[in-house]
Design an enzyme around this catalytic site. Structure first.
Site, PDB file in Angstrom:
ATOM      1  N   ASP A 161       0.826  -1.206   0.000  1.00  0.00           N
ATOM      2  CA  ASP A 161       0.000   0.000   0.000  1.00  0.00           C
ATOM      3  C   ASP A 161       0.866   1.263   0.000  1.00  0.00           C
ATOM      4  OD1 ASP A 161      -2.332  -1.524   0.123  1.00  0.00           O
ATOM      5  OD2 ASP A 161      -2.354  -1.520   2.320  1.00  0.00           O
ATOM      6  N   TYR A 196       6.188  -9.998   6.802  1.00  0.00           N
ATOM      7  CA  TYR A 196       6.139  -8.556   7.023  1.00  0.00           C
ATOM      8  C   TYR A 196       6.638  -8.244   8.430  1.00  0.00           C
ATOM      9  CZ  TYR A 196       3.387  -7.239   2.873  1.00  0.00           C
ATOM     10  OH  TYR A 196       2.968  -6.984   1.600  1.00  0.00           O
TER      11      TYR A 196
END
Length: 303
Positions: free
Chosen positions: A59, A128
């Site tokens: 994002d 992540y």
């Protein structure tokens, strides 16, 4: 036609995410523009679209220390990048891209992809990491672009109790938005919070004559690591934001458990700021299992 595997990294602070968007600076758009330039292919040429497929579409504001993409390119077009360089075509392309890409994108390497490789669908798992500086942390201003600063002192035991609830196959509908026709069911393999130990950058034995200890940049930070087969949109940032609410005492573990048990999207479990999040690793199976993995992962998951 040749399929290339491209390993890369980027500082997401100056991009509106990975995916190409009209009139906006994105990672995909920037790299594809560079590919058109170095391979001398006009933009819009339908015979050679130079379209990247990526392992995970990050994002706006999210970083990647190790992202993976693939590119299908004709042999004739690929040959144009070699010029007078006496190196393999993949190395020639990597050198030319590095010369024209901005400083916030780095090409780690380019290779001929094995048979059956798909950067997105062949991936086994993604890792992540979200970095936080809480009230107990010493904040290094050089890390302001990749670390989130919070005012509270965080209770890592409570946050790890919340993280433990996410492990396994769950519907993360309280923490994520599905793609059209998709699902928020994902399998989390690992999820935990830890505080990075305070340590010097080099072993003390090498720095015994120094008047000070050069600190490791991440010493004292609170770090969330999560590994899953795939992630739905905003999933990691929403889990981080909800965990921090638990760790700061603003929400209870019972509240978090209810969000896991009742996967309904609403405002209290929305995404936290993006700058602390980095895609760190993509794992792939052995070459002879790439095609089978890609075929299996295309199926819509259910509980």
């Amino acid at each position: 036609m040749t399929r290339l595997r491209i390993d890369l990294a980027y500082d997401g602070g100056g991009f509106y995410g990975w995916a190409k968007q009209p009139e906006l600076r994105t990672v995909q758009g920037t790299i594809e523009d560079a590919l058109h330039k170095v391979l001398r292919v006009p933009v819009g040429d339908e015979r050679e679209p130079l379209r990247l497929t990526v392992a995970g579409r990050t994002d706006t504001g999210v970083h990647a220390s190790h992202q993976v993409a693939h590119l299908d390119v004709s042999d004739e077009t690929l040959a144009r990048c070699q010029g007078h360089m006496d190196v393999p075509l993949t190395e020639a392309l990597a050198r030319r891209l590095k010369a024209v890409l901005p400083a916030d994108i780095v090409i780690h390497g380019i290779a001929i992809a094995p048979q059956g490789f798909d950067a997105r669908f062949s991936a086994l798992e993604r890792t992540y990491v979200y970095r936080v500086a809480d009230r107990s942390s010493e904040v290094d201003p050089r890390l302001r672009g990749c670390v989130l600063r919070v005012d509270e002192s965080l209770d890592l035991d409570a946050m790890n109790a919340a993280a433990a609830m996410t492990i396994g196959l769950h519907d993360f509908g309280s923490f994520a938005t599905p793609n059209p026709g998709g699902t928020t069911i994902r399998e989390v393999k690992t999820a935990y919070w830890r505080r990075v130990p305070v340590a010097s950058l080099v072993p003390d034995v090498l720095a015994e004559n120094e008047a000070y200890r050069t600190p490791s940049l991440e010493s004292g930070l609170v770090v969330f690591t999560i590994v899953a087969d795939a992630f739905a949109r905003n999933m990691v940032r929403s889990l981080v934001g909800s965990s921090i609410k638990v760790g700061s005492g603003r929400k209870t573990l019972e509240w978090f458990a209810d969000k896991m048990a009742n996967p309904v999207r609403e405002g209290s479990s929305g995404p936290i700021a993006p700058q602390g999040l980095t895609l760190e690793h993509i794992e792939y199976p052995a070459d002879d299992q790439l095609a089978a993995r890609a075929e299996a992962i295309r199926a819509v998951r259910t509980l």
